[in-house]
Design an enzyme around this catalytic site. Sequence first.
Site, PDB file in Angstrom:
ATOM      1  N   PHE A 100       0.837  -1.198   0.000  1.00 52.17           N
ATOM      2  CA  PHE A 100       0.000   0.000   0.000  1.00 52.17           C
ATOM      3  C   PHE A 100       0.872   1.248   0.000  1.00 52.17           C
ATOM      4  O   PHE A 100       2.048   1.216   0.382  1.00 52.17           O
ATOM      5  CB  PHE A 100      -0.941   0.016   1.217  1.00 52.17           C
ATOM      6  CG  PHE A 100      -0.240   0.255   2.534  1.00 52.17           C
ATOM      7  CD1 PHE A 100      -0.096   1.532   3.064  1.00 52.17           C
ATOM      8  CD2 PHE A 100       0.265  -0.811   3.267  1.00 52.17           C
ATOM      9  CE1 PHE A 100       0.541   1.751   4.279  1.00 52.17           C
ATOM     10  CE2 PHE A 100       0.909  -0.608   4.484  1.00 52.17           C
ATOM     11  CZ  PHE A 100       1.046   0.679   4.996  1.00 52.17           C
ATOM     12  N   CYS A 101       0.279   2.352  -0.461  1.00 49.59           N
ATOM     13  CA  CYS A 101       0.896   3.679  -0.317  1.00 49.59           C
ATOM     14  C   CYS A 101      -0.115   4.578   0.379  1.00 49.59           C
ATOM     15  O   CYS A 101      -0.974   4.077   1.098  1.00 49.59           O
ATOM     16  CB  CYS A 101       1.349   4.234  -1.672  1.00 49.59           C
ATOM     17  SG  CYS A 101       0.021   4.501  -2.874  1.00 49.59           S
ATOM     18  N   PHE A 102      -0.021   5.873   0.209  1.00 47.65           N
ATOM     19  CA  PHE A 102      -0.878   6.740   1.005  1.00 47.65           C
ATOM     20  C   PHE A 102      -2.348   6.622   0.630  1.00 47.65           C
ATOM     21  O   PHE A 102      -3.212   6.452   1.488  1.00 47.65           O
ATOM     22  CB  PHE A 102      -0.436   8.205   0.886  1.00 47.65           C
ATOM     23  CG  PHE A 102      -1.232   9.121   1.766  1.00 47.65           C
ATOM     24  CD1 PHE A 102      -1.082   9.078   3.145  1.00 47.65           C
ATOM     25  CD2 PHE A 102      -2.146  10.022   1.234  1.00 47.65           C
ATOM     26  CE1 PHE A 102      -1.821   9.901   3.976  1.00 47.65           C
ATOM     27  CE2 PHE A 102      -2.898  10.853   2.069  1.00 47.65           C
ATOM     28  CZ  PHE A 102      -2.729  10.788   3.429  1.00 47.65           C
TER      29      PHE A 102
END
Length: 371
Positions: A100-102
Site C-alpha cells: 500500500f501507499c498513502f
Amino acid sequence: MKLPEVPAANTADFQTLFLRATPLMDMRAPTEFLRGSLPGATSLPLMTDEERAQVGTCYKRQGEGAALALGHRLVSGKTKTVRLEAWARFAQTHPQGYLFCFRGGLRSQIVQQWLYQEANIAYPRVLGGYKAMRGFLTDTLDRAALECQWTVLGGLTGCGKTEALQQLPHSVDLEGHANHRGSSFGKRPSGQPSPINFEHSLAVDILRKRTGGIAHFAVEDEGRMIGGCALPLALFERMGQAPVVWLEDSFENRVQRILQDYVLDLCKAHQTVHGAEEGFEVFAQGLRGSLHNITKRLGLQRYMELDALMQTALTQQRHNGAVELHQAWIERLLKDYYDPMYTYQQNNKGKRVVFRGNRAEVVDFLTRALP
C-alpha cells in the site's frame, strides 16, 4: 495517470486485513512511516524522503507527467534493482500479504507493476491505501466508544490495577498499547509508539475482541494523556461517564509493588538495553528526572527532601545492589502526593463507584459483571 491492471486480488476489506494480522508492505516515504503506519506493516519505500521531495516539487512546478518521469529517473538502474529485490523478498516471504501507499494510488501501482513485469509476482495492493485504512481504524474506535459498554478500574497508585485487568479477557490494556505506565515515573526504556501507532494498535485490539463477541470492556482509569499518547476523545469522554470499580490494597503491598516495578524491574530493563554500568546510570538519571518533573506539584521543599532520599537510595543500590532505602521516598511520595490526589479524584467519582474490593474480589465482580 492510469496504469495497466495487474492480475492480483486487490482488496478494500480492511477488517479482514487486521483480523488476520496480514503482513503489509508500506511504500510510503520513511518519514511518513515514522509518523505512523499500520500493525503488521514493514517500511519498504518506493522513494527516499529526498527523492519524494524532489518529485513533489516537480509536480507542483511542471505537472504530473514531468514528476512521474523524474521519479522513474531517480529510481532506476542499481537503485531500482536493490529496491525491487527487497520488495520481491517480502512478497515471497509473505505470499498472503499486500502492499500500500498513502491513497492506494501511483506509488503502490508502480511497485505492483514492477513486481509483475520484472519479477513475475502478482502482488495485491490495498485499495484506498493508508488513508482509507486509518479512516477505518479511527471509525472503529469512535463506534466502539459509543456502542460498547465500559467499566473503569480505579485505585490508589501501586494497587495493581494493570495486573487485575490482565486477568480479564474483556479488558483493554491502554498502558500496554502506549508502552507507558501513565504516571510521571511511567517511561519505559523501549520508548512509546507514535500517537498514530498507539491509536491503530488500540483499534485493532478492540476490533478483534468485538468480533469475538465482547461488547463490555474494562479499562484502567487514565487521564487523556498516557505519556505522549492521547486517548481518542470519544473514548476518553465515555470513560468519564462510565461506572467505576475501585481496587484496594494495603499500603505496604503498594510500596513493595512500586519498588518492584519502578526500581528493580526498570533498572533491569535499562541494563538489558544499555549494559550494566551505563544502564544503571540511565535508570538513575531517569528516576531523578521523573521526580524533578513534578517539582511544582510537590513544592520545592518537599521535592528537595524526596530527591535527597532518592539519591541516598541510588548510591546504596549502585554500591551493593540493595534497594531497601528506596522505600523511604516511595512511602513519602505516596503519602504526601499520590494518595491525596487519588483520594480527591475518588471523591469526585463517588457516585459512579459501583464496587470496592481487593484484587480477587474485583476480578470476580468484573468477571460476573462483564460477560
